[in-house]
Design an enzyme around this catalytic site. Sequence first.
Site, PDB file in Angstrom:
ATOM      1  N   ALA A 113     -12.544   6.885  64.580  1.00 15.40           N
ATOM      2  CA  ALA A 113     -13.265   7.718  63.609  1.00 15.40           C
ATOM      3  C   ALA A 113     -14.253   8.612  64.349  1.00 15.40           C
ATOM      4  CB  ALA A 113     -14.013   6.844  62.606  1.00 15.40           C
ATOM      5  N   LYS A 114     -14.767   9.591  63.684  1.00 11.13           N
ATOM      6  CA  LYS A 114     -15.861  10.389  64.244  1.00 11.13           C
ATOM      7  C   LYS A 114     -16.628  10.999  63.087  1.00 11.13           C
ATOM      8  CE  LYS A 114     -17.182  11.488  68.440  1.00 11.13           C
ATOM      9  NZ  LYS A 114     -16.896  10.675  69.637  1.00 11.13           N
ATOM     10  N   GLY A 115     -17.912  11.228  63.327  1.00 13.12           N
ATOM     11  CA  GLY A 115     -18.731  11.879  62.310  1.00 13.12           C
ATOM     12  C   GLY A 115     -19.483  13.035  62.920  1.00 13.12           C
TER      13      GLY A 115
END
Length: 424
Positions: A113-115
């Site tokens: 994931a990444k934000g």
Amino acid sequence: MIAEAPLALEKEFNPWLTAETRFNEAAEKLGLDDGMRKVLRSPAREICVHIPVMMDDGRIEVFTGYRVQHSIARGPAKGGIRFAPDVTLDEVRALSSWMTWKCAVVNIPFGGAKGGVICDPTILSAIELERITRRYTAEIIEFIGPERDVPAPDMNTDEQTMAWIMDTYSMHHRQTVTAVVTGKPVNLGGSRGRSEATGRGCLIVTLQALKRFGLEPSNTRVVIQGFGNVGGMAARLMARAGFKIISIIEYDGAVYNPHGIDVNALLKHRKETGSILNFAEAENMDRDEALFLECDVLLPAAKENVLHSQNASRIRARILCEGANGPTTAAADQILADRRIFVIPDILANAGGVTVSYFEWVQDRQGFFWNEQLVNGRLEEIMVNSFKDVTGYGEKHSVNNRTAAYMLALDRVAFAIKLRGIYA
Ligand code: GLU
């Protein structure tokens, strides 16, 4: 033709297109069927939030944030959150897929994931940053959690940011949940060795690569781009291991000393003056030119798209250790391969950070904390084995290290998906 160049470069600089190119190549070489390619290619979930924040002067500002969960096939989604003015959804998408492949390369039980939040941390007060962090956390709160998605620091976020996320999540859940994020302060459930883990991982894989060239640290010249969490730590650890750090490159220029730079003295100089430039024991240099210095190891540890189709042919390094995520565009891959530069791809080279994040998550869930020696020993074991897995796979299948790392990762994730089956 000339008028088209900027457009072509713009495309080349889109990290999602870089990610797709590499994905397609590895999928093709693995002979993955169409259906599996479709599943692995697209992120499983993309969250976009527009968050109102009260600024110090009483104005209300609205910031846009993303959290992209690429895959949870092998475990909870995992990956950092970055704060920067130029964050884009395509960038976060690419970074989320790289987290999936990275966790698979080092074989830890996480997805990817990444934000990202579009904001300029250099003009925000600490209180404004805290409000942005807390409201962003509140907006994505049902999608994160120790078993769902575990954020961590990335560009312009740090252990303080993680402490705010952990606190916000914990307030909503009416209990302290330390395992919801990693990269926390050590006295709040963080792991010893986490803050230096990415740099240490770079050191470990570089030492492995040196053996192939018959090099010893003492006769190895290193150029490092970036002097932050990854580059600064790698520089310190490499200098301590006896490497000759001949140049450090920052956003405002570079410093160069062919006999080696005293990294600790340079860190002190930057602390005192705010810049690495005008350091007494090195000469100032143009930041772009320093990238092309003759050296044994080039370690880009700043941002994406540093090496591209227009400059890759000028690199004069034997080993490229990618401390940053995506520092090389897909179009530059072939140029580096043709020039026989030994590439330690990002999804292997900088995996030390998420590996110790995994240790942190394990420690939080057990409520039992390890000493630094244990953390570093286990990190070394994983990095050395992963380096051997990737290079061995490359030799077996006659592909370069990057393609080998992607093939290994895709194969592992595809295997998990096949075993689980498609839920209908
Ligand atoms: N942001 C780091 C990376 O890109 C660390 C991610 C993590 O620890 O979850 O690998």
